[in-house]
Design an enzyme around this catalytic site. Sequence first.
Site, PDB file in Angstrom:
ATOM      1  N   CYS A 101       0.836  -1.202   0.000  1.00 53.35           N
ATOM      2  CA  CYS A 101       0.000   0.000   0.000  1.00 53.35           C
ATOM      3  C   CYS A 101       0.872   1.253   0.000  1.00 53.35           C
ATOM      4  O   CYS A 101       0.603   2.212  -0.727  1.00 53.35           O
ATOM      5  CB  CYS A 101      -0.932  -0.013   1.206  1.00 53.35           C
ATOM      6  SG  CYS A 101      -2.065   1.399   1.276  1.00 53.35           S
ATOM      7  N   CYS A 199      -6.153  -4.167   6.838  1.00 52.66           N
ATOM      8  CA  CYS A 199      -7.215  -3.167   6.917  1.00 52.66           C
ATOM      9  C   CYS A 199      -8.449  -3.548   6.111  1.00 52.66           C
ATOM     10  O   CYS A 199      -9.563  -3.164   6.463  1.00 52.66           O
ATOM     11  CB  CYS A 199      -6.699  -1.799   6.477  1.00 52.66           C
ATOM     12  SG  CYS A 199      -6.359  -1.653   4.706  1.00 52.66           S
TER      13      CYS A 199
END
Length: 369
Positions: A101, A199
């Site tokens: 990410c 997440c």
Amino acid sequence: MRVLAAMSGGVDSAVAAARAVEAGHDVVGVHLALSRQPGTVRTGARGCCTIEDAMDARRAATMLGIPFYVWDFSERFQLDVVDDVVAEYAAGRTPNPCLRCNERIKFAALLERALALGFDAVATGHYASIVTDAAGNRELHRAAAWAKDQSYVLGVLTAEQLAHAMFPLGATPSKDEVRAEAARRGLTVAAKPDSHDICFIPDGDTRGWLAERVGAEEGAILDQSGARIGTHRGAHAFTVGQRRGLDVRVPAPDGRPRFVLEVRPRTNEVVVGPKAALAVAELAGSRISWAGLPLVDAAEGFDCDVQVRAHGDPVPATAAVRDGELVIRPDAPLDGVAPGQSAVLYRGTRVLGQCTIDRTISAVPARVE
């Protein structure tokens, strides 16, 4: 300086934005919508990117008196992070979503847009530091608080990305100090729990999430001799070094626990063995990047420390680039190193660079149980 502050809705990014404002920068806050179907509320401390997180980020920006926007990066996140995670697990590898990410979203897609819009830097709430050497080159270093240090998941950043990165929390000695500062500033996220786990899997059930996307076909658990000693419900659910969750019906000859030594996705097999067999004497990987200027002695070999987990301990090692691979030999064997993990190299507190691990060489000869 015009600064785009990435605001996740947590306390770290809110305080980082506040410090950027206090330093006199022209700051704009942005929250990245990364989920195509964001949840309305968080599940305790799990996950992020919910509607609640976006609202928390907006409230913090309002308190700081800065403009605030929500940018939809969900399609890019799906392609570059989520799909990558699924593909890696399907191939029997163990990826690090946070590192991907940072590499592909926060310091690629976000930074590209920020520069196109005339911003000079992107500020985040990561615990890491940037040091400028005598020649003006920027280096990535560990944060002052090693317990919170996040330089490992930033090890993929390039010199160009570091030139436009800002980490206002790097010198902060503790998370408690950040929370206390947030409270003094009147930020409502001061006591908000930290997010953890992956997440985009807010309930924490990674095995179930993968089963829906990769499949969960029953397969064999083998010992080092190739004998079937148990059954599993999907090889994707296992990673090298894992001990729990093994349905092994034949005790080891010495009575000691067995650990996952290898995952074979093509045959849907999991190989297990003694803890000693996890020791790795050498590891090598591709997708090499340097956090700053490349090392001039990379081909000849150099001394460094290697870290293979976000919260692991660095181990002294030697490394060299050979035939397009970064080959690393730790001074002492490393346990449970899985293909797909990242090996991040340090020299003192400085991050030198990293590679994605493709293969390992065991420190002990294979034996038949």
